[in-house]
Every structure is written in C-alpha cells, then in structure tokens.
Motif scaffolding. Sequence first.
Motif, PDB file in Angstrom:
ATOM      1  N   GLY A   1       0.795  -1.216   0.000  1.00 33.56           N
ATOM      2  CA  GLY A   1       0.000   0.000   0.000  1.00 33.56           C
ATOM      3  C   GLY A   1       0.829   1.266   0.000  1.00 33.56           C
ATOM      4  N   ALA A   2       0.547   2.140  -0.976  1.00 29.16           N
ATOM      5  CA  ALA A   2       1.240   3.437  -1.037  1.00 29.16           C
ATOM      6  C   ALA A   2       0.255   4.564  -0.779  1.00 29.16           C
ATOM      7  CB  ALA A   2       1.950   3.619  -2.382  1.00 29.16           C
TER       8      ALA A   2
ATOM      9  N   HIS B   1      -0.767   7.196   2.673  1.00 28.47           N
ATOM     10  CA  HIS B   1       0.164   7.910   3.554  1.00 28.47           C
ATOM     11  C   HIS B   1       0.813   6.959   4.574  1.00 28.47           C
ATOM     12  CE1 HIS B   1      -3.237   8.316   6.536  1.00 28.47           C
ATOM     13  NE2 HIS B   1      -2.227   8.122   7.356  1.00 28.47           N
TER      14      HIS B   1
ATOM     15  N   GLY C   1       1.669   3.623   4.292  1.00 29.46           N
ATOM     16  CA  GLY C   1       2.764   2.851   3.706  1.00 29.46           C
ATOM     17  C   GLY C   1       3.970   3.730   3.406  1.00 29.46           C
TER      18      GLY C   1
ATOM     19  N   GLU D   1       1.964  -1.238  -4.695  1.00 29.88           N
ATOM     20  CA  GLU D   1       0.705  -0.481  -4.774  1.00 29.88           C
ATOM     21  C   GLU D   1      -0.077  -0.957  -5.992  1.00 29.88           C
ATOM     22  OE1 GLU D   1      -1.247   1.872  -3.105  1.00 29.88           O
ATOM     23  OE2 GLU D   1      -2.495   1.471  -4.861  1.00 29.88           O
TER      24      GLU D   1
ATOM     25  N   GLU E   1      -2.299   3.721  -8.070  1.00 29.75           N
ATOM     26  CA  GLU E   1      -1.306   4.797  -8.086  1.00 29.75           C
ATOM     27  C   GLU E   1      -1.000   5.184  -6.644  1.00 29.75           C
ATOM     28  OE1 GLU E   1      -2.662   8.070 -10.834  1.00 29.75           O
ATOM     29  OE2 GLU E   1      -4.459   6.851 -10.756  1.00 29.75           O
TER      30      GLU E   1
ATOM     31  N   ARG F   1     -13.155   8.746  -3.381  1.00 33.69           N
ATOM     32  CA  ARG F   1     -13.790   9.790  -2.582  1.00 33.69           C
ATOM     33  C   ARG F   1     -14.784  10.569  -3.448  1.00 33.69           C
ATOM     34  NH1 ARG F   1     -11.088   7.091   0.785  1.00 33.69           N
ATOM     35  NH2 ARG F   1      -9.216   7.873   1.793  1.00 33.69           N
ATOM     36  N   TRP F   2     -15.796  11.149  -2.823  1.00 36.85           N
ATOM     37  CA  TRP F   2     -16.744  11.960  -3.579  1.00 36.85           C
ATOM     38  C   TRP F   2     -16.117  13.318  -3.920  1.00 36.85           C
ATOM     39  CZ3 TRP F   2     -17.085  10.497   1.473  1.00 36.85           C
ATOM     40  CH2 TRP F   2     -17.129  11.487   2.438  1.00 36.85           C
TER      41      TRP F   2
ATOM     42  N   LEU G   1     -10.689  17.398   3.605  1.00 40.58           N
ATOM     43  CA  LEU G   1     -10.287  16.827   4.890  1.00 40.58           C
ATOM     44  C   LEU G   1     -11.072  17.507   6.002  1.00 40.58           C
ATOM     45  CD1 LEU G   1      -6.388  16.489   4.896  1.00 40.58           C
ATOM     46  CD2 LEU G   1      -8.110  14.769   4.337  1.00 40.58           C
TER      47      LEU G   1
ATOM     48  N   ALA H   1      -0.611  -5.289  -7.789  1.00 38.62           N
ATOM     49  CA  ALA H   1      -1.559  -5.745  -6.768  1.00 38.62           C
ATOM     50  C   ALA H   1      -1.045  -7.007  -6.102  1.00 38.62           C
ATOM     51  CB  ALA H   1      -2.911  -6.021  -7.415  1.00 38.62           C
ATOM     52  N   VAL H   2      -1.109  -7.038  -4.781  1.00 34.72           N
ATOM     53  CA  VAL H   2      -0.788  -8.276  -4.060  1.00 34.72           C
ATOM     54  C   VAL H   2      -2.041  -9.149  -4.115  1.00 34.72           C
ATOM     55  CG1 VAL H   2      -0.179  -9.262  -1.818  1.00 34.72           C
ATOM     56  CG2 VAL H   2       0.861  -7.109  -2.569  1.00 34.72           C
TER      57      VAL H   2
ATOM     58  N   ALA I   1      -0.169  -2.117   4.920  1.00 36.53           N
ATOM     59  CA  ALA I   1      -0.639  -0.721   5.005  1.00 36.53           C
ATOM     60  C   ALA I   1      -1.642  -0.512   3.872  1.00 36.53           C
ATOM     61  CB  ALA I   1       0.541   0.241   4.898  1.00 36.53           C
ATOM     62  N   SER I   2      -2.511  -1.497   3.723  1.00 34.39           N
ATOM     63  CA  SER I   2      -3.426  -1.503   2.575  1.00 34.39           C
ATOM     64  C   SER I   2      -4.719  -0.751   2.855  1.00 34.39           C
ATOM     65  CB  SER I   2      -3.732  -2.949   2.173  1.00 34.39           C
ATOM     66  OG  SER I   2      -4.184  -3.678   3.292  1.00 34.39           O
TER      67      SER I   2
ATOM     68  N   THR J   1     -19.288  11.419   7.101  1.00 31.05           N
ATOM     69  CA  THR J   1     -19.690  11.181   5.718  1.00 31.05           C
ATOM     70  C   THR J   1     -21.191  11.429   5.533  1.00 31.05           C
ATOM     71  OG1 THR J   1     -17.955   9.521   5.478  1.00 31.05           O
ATOM     72  CG2 THR J   1     -19.756   9.421   3.901  1.00 31.05           C
TER      73      THR J   1
HETATM   74  C1  LIG Z   1     -14.069   9.582   3.530  1.00 31.51           C
HETATM   75  C2  LIG Z   1     -12.821   9.672   4.360  1.00 31.51           C
HETATM   76  C3  LIG Z   1     -12.410  10.889   4.869  1.00 31.51           C
HETATM   77  C4  LIG Z   1     -11.248  10.974   5.637  1.00 31.51           C
HETATM   78  N1  LIG Z   1     -10.862  12.199   6.111  1.00 31.51           N
HETATM   79  C5  LIG Z   1      -9.716  12.299   6.821  1.00 31.51           C
HETATM   80  C6  LIG Z   1      -9.259  13.566   7.294  1.00 31.51           C
HETATM   81  O1  LIG Z   1      -9.926  14.575   7.146  1.00 31.51           O
HETATM   82  N2  LIG Z   1      -8.061  13.630   7.923  1.00 31.51           N
HETATM   83  C7  LIG Z   1      -7.312  12.526   8.159  1.00 31.51           C
HETATM   84  O2  LIG Z   1      -6.224  12.653   8.731  1.00 31.51           O
HETATM   85  N3  LIG Z   1      -7.742  11.313   7.768  1.00 31.51           N
HETATM   86  C8  LIG Z   1      -8.918  11.179   7.111  1.00 31.51           C
HETATM   87  N4  LIG Z   1      -9.353   9.940   6.704  1.00 31.51           N
HETATM   88  C9  LIG Z   1      -8.667   8.745   7.245  1.00 31.51           C
HETATM   89  C10 LIG Z   1      -7.387   8.332   6.527  1.00 31.51           C
HETATM   90  O3  LIG Z   1      -6.485   9.410   6.412  1.00 31.51           O
HETATM   91  C11 LIG Z   1      -7.656   7.745   5.153  1.00 31.51           C
HETATM   92  O4  LIG Z   1      -8.509   6.638   5.277  1.00 31.51           O
HETATM   93  C12 LIG Z   1      -6.375   7.338   4.461  1.00 31.51           C
HETATM   94  O5  LIG Z   1      -6.676   7.049   3.122  1.00 31.51           O
HETATM   95  C13 LIG Z   1      -5.750   6.108   5.117  1.00 31.51           C
HETATM   96  O6  LIG Z   1      -4.464   5.960   4.625  1.00 31.51           O
HETATM   97  P1  LIG Z   1      -3.787   4.538   4.477  1.00 31.51           P
HETATM   98  O7  LIG Z   1      -2.461   4.759   3.877  1.00 31.51           O
HETATM   99  O8  LIG Z   1      -3.908   3.811   5.762  1.00 31.51           O
HETATM  100  O9  LIG Z   1      -4.785   3.782   3.477  1.00 31.51           O
HETATM  101  P2  LIG Z   1      -5.141   4.112   1.971  1.00 31.51           P
HETATM  102  O10 LIG Z   1      -5.069   5.547   1.676  1.00 31.51           O
HETATM  103  O11 LIG Z   1      -6.417   3.393   1.676  1.00 31.51           O
HETATM  104  O12 LIG Z   1      -3.934   3.419   1.195  1.00 31.51           O
HETATM  105  C14 LIG Z   1      -3.839   2.021   1.075  1.00 31.51           C
HETATM  106  C15 LIG Z   1      -3.260   1.716  -0.285  1.00 31.51           C
HETATM  107  O13 LIG Z   1      -3.094   0.319  -0.384  1.00 31.51           O
HETATM  108  C16 LIG Z   1      -3.421  -0.091  -1.690  1.00 31.51           C
HETATM  109  N5  LIG Z   1      -3.788  -1.504  -1.640  1.00 31.51           N
HETATM  110  C17 LIG Z   1      -4.846  -2.061  -1.021  1.00 31.51           C
HETATM  111  N6  LIG Z   1      -4.853  -3.404  -1.207  1.00 31.51           N
HETATM  112  C18 LIG Z   1      -3.771  -3.688  -1.951  1.00 31.51           C
HETATM  113  C19 LIG Z   1      -3.226  -4.898  -2.491  1.00 31.51           C
HETATM  114  N7  LIG Z   1      -3.825  -6.088  -2.274  1.00 31.51           N
HETATM  115  N8  LIG Z   1      -2.083  -4.831  -3.227  1.00 31.51           N
HETATM  116  C20 LIG Z   1      -1.457  -3.634  -3.437  1.00 31.51           C
HETATM  117  N9  LIG Z   1      -1.951  -2.470  -2.976  1.00 31.51           N
HETATM  118  C21 LIG Z   1      -3.077  -2.493  -2.233  1.00 31.51           C
HETATM  119  C22 LIG Z   1      -4.574   0.808  -2.081  1.00 31.51           C
HETATM  120  O14 LIG Z   1      -4.703   0.922  -3.481  1.00 31.51           O
HETATM  121  C23 LIG Z   1      -4.179   2.127  -1.417  1.00 31.51           C
HETATM  122  O15 LIG Z   1      -3.477   2.998  -2.266  1.00 31.51           O
HETATM  123  C24 LIG Z   1     -10.506   9.820   5.931  1.00 31.51           C
HETATM  124  C25 LIG Z   1     -10.928   8.581   5.417  1.00 31.51           C
HETATM  125  C26 LIG Z   1     -12.076   8.516   4.645  1.00 31.51           C
HETATM  126  C27 LIG Z   1     -12.522   7.174   4.122  1.00 31.51           C
END
Ligand SMILES: Cc1cc2nc3c(=O)[nH]c(=O)nc-3n(C[C@H](O)[C@H](O)[C@H](O)COP(=O)(O)OP(=O)(O)OC[C@H]3O[C@@H](n4cnc5c(N)ncnc54)[C@H](O)[C@@H]3O)c2cc1C
Length: 407
Positions: free
Chosen positions: A3-4, A6, A8, A26, A29, A38-39, A44, A92-93, A120-121, A167
Amino acid sequence: MIGAGHAGLAASRVLGDRSIDHVVLERGEVANSWRHERWNSLRLLTPNWQSRLPGHAYGGPDPDGYMTAGEVAGFITNYAALSNAPVRTGTAVTSLTRDGDGYRLLTSGGEIDARTVVIASGACNLPHVPALRAALPASIAQFTTFDYRKPDDLPDGGVMVVGPSATGLQLAAEIHHSGRPVTISVGEHVRLPRVYRGRDVLWWMDRSGVWNQRYDEIDDLTRARRLPSPQLVGTPERTTLDLNALGSMGVQIVGRLSTVRDGRALLSGSLRNMFALADLKMERLLDTFDEWAAAHPREADGPAPERFEPTRVPQSSPLQLDLRDGRIRSVVWATGYRPDYRWLDVPVLDEKGHLRHDGGVVDSPGLYALGLPVLRRRKSTFIHGIEDDARDVIDHLAGYLAAAQRA
Ligand SMILES: Cc1cc2nc3c(=O)[nH]c(=O)nc-3n(C[C@H](O)[C@H](O)[C@H](O)COP(=O)(O)OP(=O)(O)OC[C@H]3O[C@@H](n4cnc5c(N)ncnc54)[C@H](O)[C@@H]3O)c2cc1C
C-alpha cells in the motif's frame, strides 16, 4: 510494504532512514484512495497544519484551511517523491502466505519473498453496508460512498441517507442543497463543534493529549476501534455541521434503520436517548479541554469555556417510511467502511474479519500492520497520527530482523 497511501509511505520513510531494504507495492497509483474512492466535494476534516508525515509537513499559505481530496493526493504524491520511496505502482498483491521464516507474495508483477511484511493496505477499502440493503424495493436506487460522486448522480426525488457520522452528514447537506428532499437515519454518533473557544476543535484534541491516548491505556479498546468518525466538515467558514444544523436546513431526521419489511423502512424510536448520549459525551470531552486549559493558561489564552445547545429532538419523527410511495427514490449508505483482506492467506483474521494484532504487531512472526483504527493511539488512522505509530512498529520490525540475523 503493501500500500502506497500515507501509512505505507510514512513507514517506507522510516525504513529508509534506518537503511532497511524494502519495496512498496501499490495496486493502483500513489494515494490511490484519494484519487479514486472519494466523492467530488470532499475536503479533509483535519486542518492543513495537521497534515504532517515523517520528515514532511504542510507548508502552504493556509494552515487553517482544509485540503480537497485532489490536494491530499498531491500532498502524498509529493511526499513519495521527496522520500524517494521505492514504490511499484500497478502491482496488486493477490496472495500473501507464510513461507519458511518469511513470507511469499504473489503479485500482478510476479512473486516476491520477504522476511517481513507491513500491511498498510488501508482500513477503508470497501463500503460497510448492512445486509438489510437486499430487502429494499427494486425501485429504490442504492449508492455507497464508493459510487456516489455528486448529487446529480442520484435520481430526482427524495433521498434517504443512512448514517450520521462525518460522511453521512456531509452528503445529507450537499444533497439537500441540490434541491432534493433529504431524510437522514441516525444511529450512534460522535458530536463535535468545529470551533471551540476560538480554536479548531482538533487543536484541542491535539494539545490536550486526547488524540495521543495509547491503545493499551483505553478501557474498552474494541469499542474505541469501532467508534464512528466525528461529525465534522472542513469548510473555509469553519462551519459546524451537526444534526441541529441539518435540522435547521430542513433535513428530516429519523431514527436508526432497524429493518425493511414489505417495502417499509422500520426505524428505531430512541432518538432522544441517542442525542442525549452524544451531547453528554461531547460535554465530557469539552470538560477535558477546559481542565487542560486551566492547567495551561498561557497556551489556551482564548475565550472562556462555552457550551452548546442540546441536539433538538424533532417534534414528530416517523417510526416507518413507505419506500414504495415514490417519495424516497434513492438511499445513500454512509454506514462506514471496512478493509479488504481477500488476498491474505495467513490465518490472522478474527471471526469478524479484523486483523489480530497487538499495536500493529500481527499474530504471525514478522507481519505488521499500520493505519488501522486506534492501532497504537486514538489518532492512528489520521494523517498526522501515522508518524508515532510507524516509528514504533518499524522499531519492532527492526528488532525482529536483528534477532533473526543473530539466530
Ligand atoms: C471519507 C474519508 C475521509 C477521511 N478524512 C480524513 C481527514 O480529514 N483527515 C485525516 O487525517 N484522515 C482522514 N481519513 C482517514 C485516513 O487518512 C484515510 O482513510 C487514508 O486514506 C488512510 O491511509 P492509508 O495509507 O492507511 O490507506 P489508503 O489511503 O487506503 O492506502 C492504502 C493503499 O493500499 C493499496 N492496496 C490495497 N490493497 C492492496 C493490495 N492487495 N495490493 C497492493 N496495494 C493495495 C490501495 O490501493 C491504497 O493505495 C478519511 C478517510 C475517509 C474514508
């Protein structure tokens, strides 16, 4: 690293700083979820000054503003470039298995063997929609937050939004502004004012230490991990978006959707209790802020404590809605998110499908996780929350590698 987003990338930065050889896989992208899941109007709910990652922080002209999803994607992509993160996009994993002392990953780009793996997916890969969606009449168009982009995606006519967290409230407000009559179905929720004593309420969460509370200090961790997101929206005017605000706009507020029978939505009648509980919890939190302010008068030198109008209980709230009479044409499920572990072939999921882990140390040697709710602190899933967690988890991982090498 899988996962890339924030999480990862932050962990990759910490690994890089410690010269631990790694790769970030990842499937899409960099910052994929912010680009594609996201809509359109999303901003944020955390202010820009809070957008910080290991070795990088927001440095723009509007620290008190709130980024659009596109700006978040830019911020994270920029971070990946600045960190020189070894990301393989479009990879993709599809399977992760235990193999000897390490792990084997099958990916769309071939096989990889690794001593350790950090998951970190993401915690929000799929919409969490109750099974009762299947009982809705076929005439009702259904949307989740993954297929909703803007009000005009919906048919004309009334809309029921299910879910009262950040949401649900944001979508209810924007759909209402599009001219469609909106009903919001309300269960347990977390109420917060946008601004408290002249400052962003998240400033108070940060400074008072509430957000730093550690997972091993929380009495009911399972419950803390299930808590819905607070009712907040990021607007230039720093608007408070709570149920009172929605009610004043003319949005109809009804109880929790408990079941659908013969084309009728049956709603819980416990609005008064639910509101009282959310108001009470908000007051307790504000008390915590006030106590902290009293102990830190120089830092908290703003206006005096304030309290807010209790959530208004609607004079009449139906216990049933006829979903066949044409007044409601669509339902938007804002009922939360869940992770997607269909690729995970190591037996580390509990009966509810959650990863079994202790502060990100997964129940299988050398396997780690980041970015899950209250992973190590209350702030774990937020952008600014990842740094402390990533350092702790990578510390453990480095210790594990060193021990394995000695052995
Ligand atoms: C609607 C919404 C609003 C949010 N608002 C805020 C906010 O205001 N402030 C805040 O700090 N946080 C907010 N968050 C929380 C959090 O910051 C986000 O959910 C953020 O995207 C989480 O980051 P992450 O790196 O953990 O996961 P993600 O951003 O989901 O990244 C995971 C990555 O892993 C990849 N991946 C998944 N499975 C696989 C696989 N099998 N193989 C390879 N790659 C894979 C995905 O494509 C993705 O790019 C919000 C979340 C949501 C859903």
